[in-house]
Design a protein around this motif. Structure first.
Motif, short mmCIF file in Angstrom:
data_model
loop_
_atom_site.label_atom_id
_atom_site.label_comp_id
_atom_site.label_asym_id
_atom_site.label_seq_id
_atom_site.Cartn_x
_atom_site.Cartn_y
_atom_site.Cartn_z
N LEU A 158 6.06 3.93 -0.49
CA LEU A 158 6.69 3.84 -1.49
C LEU A 158 5.03 5.10 -1.74
CD1 LEU A 158 7.46 0.45 -1.00
CD2 LEU A 158 8.18 1.84 -2.69
N LYS A 159 4.56 5.26 -3.28
CA LYS A 159 4.19 6.20 -3.94
C LYS A 159 3.39 5.35 -5.06
CE LYS A 159 6.39 10.00 -2.82
NZ LYS A 159 7.16 11.38 -3.63
N PRO A 160 1.60 5.48 -5.37
CA PRO A 160 1.89 4.70 -7.14
C PRO A 160 2.72 4.63 -7.91
CG PRO A 160 -0.53 5.57 -5.02
CD PRO A 160 1.22 5.98 -4.81
N GLU A 161 3.25 5.80 -7.86
CA GLU A 161 4.04 6.17 -8.93
C GLU A 161 4.95 5.08 -8.92
OE1 GLU A 161 2.25 8.13 -7.53
OE2 GLU A 161 3.87 9.98 -6.85
N ASP A 162 5.68 4.71 -7.78
CA ASP A 162 6.72 3.80 -8.00
C ASP A 162 6.02 2.79 -8.53
OD1 ASP A 162 7.20 4.88 -4.42
OD2 ASP A 162 8.46 5.36 -6.80
N THR B 243 4.76 -3.47 -7.11
CA THR B 243 2.96 -2.16 -7.26
C THR B 243 2.90 -1.76 -5.75
OG1 THR B 243 2.45 -4.55 -8.75
CG2 THR B 243 0.51 -2.39 -7.57
N VAL B 244 2.41 -0.39 -6.02
CA VAL B 244 1.59 -0.30 -5.17
C VAL B 244 0.35 0.52 -5.84
CG1 VAL B 244 2.73 2.32 -3.39
CG2 VAL B 244 4.54 0.84 -4.73
N SER B 245 -0.43 0.14 -4.25
CA SER B 245 -1.56 0.65 -4.08
C SER B 245 -1.71 1.77 -3.84
CB SER B 245 -2.76 -0.82 -4.00
OG SER B 245 -2.53 -1.05 -2.88
N GLN C 220 0.45 -1.34 -0.10
CA GLN C 220 -0.31 0.03 0.44
C GLN C 220 1.11 1.09 0.15
OE1 GLN C 220 -2.74 -0.48 3.90
NE2 GLN C 220 -4.21 -1.29 1.88
N ALA C 221 0.26 2.51 -0.29
CA ALA C 221 1.25 3.32 -0.82
C ALA C 221 1.30 3.77 1.37
CB ALA C 221 0.36 4.37 -0.92
N GLY C 222 3.16 4.51 0.96
CA GLY C 222 3.77 5.27 2.41
C GLY C 222 3.72 3.40 2.66
#
Length: 123
Positions: free
Chosen positions: A86-90, A120-122, A13-15
């Motif tokens: 982590l960010k979705p754009e990663d 994959t970052v959701s 997940q994001a973060g």
């Protein structure tokens, strides 16, 4: 020849955080620079971070500076990429690469590549 095998990818997940590993075998002493690149669908492969084991210098893309850390364990011939906040754009396939000379941000300067690991970052 140098063989590179990545591991550690997954869904987060994001973060959140992930740690990627790149294990090397073969003529590893002749390729002291290791780098991480990433490629998202529809995009070109882009530089993320690099480390040179002769001196230990590191360099990062602006987009990951302060969030990602590259480090190496020479005894294990393994390079790690610690990814925090982590960010979705990663989201991308992350590739490990090696070369004989100093750090470079250009994919064409690296003759050795791993097969990649999906991150994959959701949101």
């Amino acid at each position: 020849q140098v063989q590179l095998v990545e591991s550690g990818g997954g869904l987060v997940q994001a973060g959140g955080s992930l740690r990627l590993a790149c294990a090397a075998s073969g003529r590893t002493l002749s390729s002291p620079t290791r780098a991480w690149f990433r490629q998202a669908p529809g995009n070109e492969r882009a530089f993320v971070a690099a480390i040179n084991w002769v001196g230990g210098s590191t360099t990062y893309a602006d987009s990951v500076k302060g969030r990602f850390t590259i480090a190496g364990d020479i005894a294990k011939n393994t390079v790690y990429l610690q990814m925090n906040s982590l960010k979705p754009e990663d989201t991308a396939v992350y590739y490990c690469a090696a070369r004989s000379f100093g750090s470079s941000r250009s994919t064409g300067d690296y003759p050795y590549w791993g097969q990649g690991t999906q991150v994959t970052v959701s949101s």
